[in-house]
Design a protein around this motif. Sequence first.
Motif, short mmCIF file in Angstrom:
data_model
loop_
_atom_site.label_atom_id
_atom_site.label_comp_id
_atom_site.label_asym_id
_atom_site.label_seq_id
_atom_site.Cartn_x
_atom_site.Cartn_y
_atom_site.Cartn_z
N ASP A 115 0.78 -1.30 -0.08
CA ASP A 115 -0.21 -0.04 -0.04
C ASP A 115 0.91 1.23 0.08
O ASP A 115 0.73 2.22 -0.78
CB ASP A 115 -0.90 0.02 1.27
N ASN A 116 1.89 1.32 0.89
CA ASN A 116 2.73 2.51 1.01
C ASN A 116 4.05 2.11 0.51
O ASN A 116 4.51 1.01 0.61
CB ASN A 116 2.77 3.00 2.41
N LYS A 117 4.82 3.15 0.26
CA LYS A 117 6.22 3.00 -0.12
C LYS A 117 7.13 2.37 1.14
O LYS A 117 6.97 3.05 2.17
CB LYS A 117 6.94 4.40 -0.67
N VAL A 168 7.19 -0.22 -9.33
CA VAL A 168 8.27 0.55 -9.47
C VAL A 168 8.48 1.69 -8.30
O VAL A 168 9.44 2.12 -7.85
CB VAL A 168 8.33 1.44 -10.78
N GLU A 169 7.26 2.28 -7.71
CA GLU A 169 7.21 3.34 -6.92
C GLU A 169 7.06 2.88 -5.43
O GLU A 169 6.78 3.63 -4.68
CB GLU A 169 6.21 4.32 -7.32
N LYS A 170 7.07 1.61 -5.16
CA LYS A 170 6.61 0.98 -3.95
C LYS A 170 7.75 0.82 -3.02
O LYS A 170 7.57 0.48 -1.86
CB LYS A 170 6.00 -0.44 -4.26
N ALA A 171 9.06 0.90 -3.41
CA ALA A 171 10.14 0.71 -2.41
C ALA A 171 11.49 1.56 -2.95
O ALA A 171 11.47 1.84 -4.21
CB ALA A 171 10.39 -0.77 -2.24
N LYS A 187 14.39 -5.73 -17.68
CA LYS A 187 15.24 -4.42 -18.17
C LYS A 187 14.41 -3.14 -17.91
O LYS A 187 14.84 -2.31 -17.48
CB LYS A 187 15.72 -4.67 -19.42
N VAL A 188 13.05 -3.29 -18.59
CA VAL A 188 12.21 -2.07 -18.11
C VAL A 188 12.04 -1.86 -16.77
O VAL A 188 12.18 -0.64 -16.52
CB VAL A 188 10.95 -2.41 -19.15
N PHE A 189 11.93 -2.61 -15.94
CA PHE A 189 11.60 -2.47 -14.48
C PHE A 189 12.78 -1.98 -14.01
O PHE A 189 12.58 -0.84 -13.26
CB PHE A 189 11.31 -4.00 -13.79
N VAL A 190 14.05 -2.50 -14.10
CA VAL A 190 15.18 -2.11 -13.56
C VAL A 190 15.48 -0.62 -13.96
O VAL A 190 15.72 0.19 -13.03
CB VAL A 190 16.57 -2.79 -13.81
N LYS A 191 15.42 -0.27 -15.11
CA LYS A 191 15.44 1.18 -15.63
C LYS A 191 14.46 2.08 -14.97
O LYS A 191 14.90 3.16 -14.49
CB LYS A 191 15.71 1.22 -17.01
N GLY A 204 14.63 6.93 -8.74
CA GLY A 204 15.62 7.00 -7.67
C GLY A 204 15.95 5.88 -7.03
O GLY A 204 16.69 5.84 -5.81
N GLY A 205 15.41 4.88 -7.15
CA GLY A 205 15.54 3.46 -6.44
C GLY A 205 16.49 2.64 -7.01
O GLY A 205 17.30 3.07 -8.06
N ASN A 206 16.84 1.41 -6.39
CA ASN A 206 17.84 0.56 -6.96
C ASN A 206 17.60 -0.84 -6.78
O ASN A 206 16.29 -1.02 -6.15
CB ASN A 206 19.32 0.66 -6.07
#
Length: 602
Positions: A449-451, A479-482, A504-508, A514-516
């Motif tokens: 639910d939240n990051k 993508v925006e969850k962690a 690859k699309v997900f990692v990029k 700003g995540g890794n």
Amino acid sequence: MYLTRFKYIPLIGTVKNYKKEYFSKDLIAALTVAVVAIPQSMAYALIAGVNPVYGLYTAIITSILGSAFGSSKHLVTGPTNAICLLVAGSMRNYMGLDNAYQMLFLMTFLVGALQMFYGIVKLGKVINFVSHSVIVGFTAGAGVLIALGQLNTLLSISIKNSAQMPTMEKVYYVLNHINQTNLYALGLGILTIVIILVCKRINKNLPGALIGIVIPIIIIVMFALDQKGVKLTGYIPSSLPPFKMVQFNLNSASKVFSGAIAISVIGLVEAISISKSISSTSRQRIDANQEFIGQGISNMASSFFQCFPSSGSFTRSAINYHNGAVSRFSGIMSGVVIALVLLFFAPYAQYIPNPCLAGVILVTAYSLIDQEEIKKVLKLGKLNSDSIAMSVTFLATILMPDLDYAIYTGIVLSIILYLKDTNKTPIRMFVPLQGRDSKIIRQELSVVDNKIDALIIQLEGHLYFGSAYDLEEKLDGLVEKANVFILEMENVISIDVTSLNAMKVFVKSVQRSGGNVIICGVRSDINSVLLKANFDTEIGMDSKFTLSEEELFKTSTIDIERARLVASCENDNSENTFAYHLLQSVTNFNGGNSSNKKASTL
């Protein structure tokens, strides 16, 4: 021990290891099989739409060659109901032609050539593309068609050019001319059915089919019923199968080739299924590719002796095994016994009434409808892939004008439904938590639910093009969850380029936000695929990944510099985040050593 240079001729090994005490057991089994095979082969020839003598020819040649070259020492090759039905469907439009039988024998050769090809190139696993539910549906449909196709013979209603008519058209004709039923013929057919069923009830080893034909013959002779409209088999030549060159013609071959493909596949499915069924008790190891070769040689060679396509017979193989057959010589001797009967007793066969052969066929047709297997498939759910494949194949077998298309429909449908069932990528999500004694534990999440600081994504199974879209959608939603994602790939069996692109699309996307991403659990075979696809360089990561997630937490091979880079801890002053403490504690546990022996290189 088999001789290496004769490995494709199993009979050599049998001869080398044969003992004289085996002979009596093989002979008894062979005699029992022959007693059943004679009426069955003649009846099945009627299903194929040819003279009964060709059924005997096929039983003689193919049982000898199939036993000599096949893998199973108990499988008895010869005419079978399903194959004969396919033959009838494939030849229906050509039986009125002058070269109809030449085309039939050419098709037999083509069936054998295809089966031989499958064996030589070791396509034993091709049988897996024909699902069990398709076979259950086809055999049940074949049973219904075979039974309906014998109604006019059982009732002794003459139909002009019946061999060229579709089954349902024949049924319609019979219903419109039901008043022409010959009651004597119907009575004899029912008598045969009753005798077979009673014999089965008394003792399964009793030759019910033979008894069910001999008794009506006596009745016909006593009361001259042949003069009251009961049709007899007629003249059968007292001779061995004659050698006759197959007429190779490109035009004829093109007409029967589609049918030959279907027959070759179904024939092999029958042979392998029966062989494996018996081997589960006999403990004999079955080589599918050798059985392909054996069936191929049997059909190719038999085509030069006026035989139609054949396969392994479940009934005769089971009788062979349960009557004490020790070696493949029992199957060979059963063919020899049938040849002797044809040579010396053929004149008596002309008195066999066709309605009685129809009765034998009707009992066999009913046995094709495997009610227990149908119930098992339906128990999985009426909308289950297996149930749909079985039902569609069953209906296609009955309704389609060409049976080979019914087989293709079932196979294609099975593959489509399989792809439908496997186009979802199973993903499990976990959040790493710090437990007692600084140990890292995992808590599974159904949704995020939240990051959060760190999220473990566990990938499983085959990551291929069919499931790549689902994989991409699921990863895109995270993508925006962690801040840090750990892709755990220990349970990934295979991966293709399409799924790699989704990753690859997900990692990029994560990197842009700003995540890794940390990838762990990469198996050596998957590791090689990723390297060849330049996965590491394209997404801007180095090529060191941990062997497993457990090692990531306990004995990490990630050095302090990479850990801090991955967690983006040095530049964003987030020393207090759990992701930082997770990686920092892991690095401290390993003393910052990046050369741990358990490390694996991507």
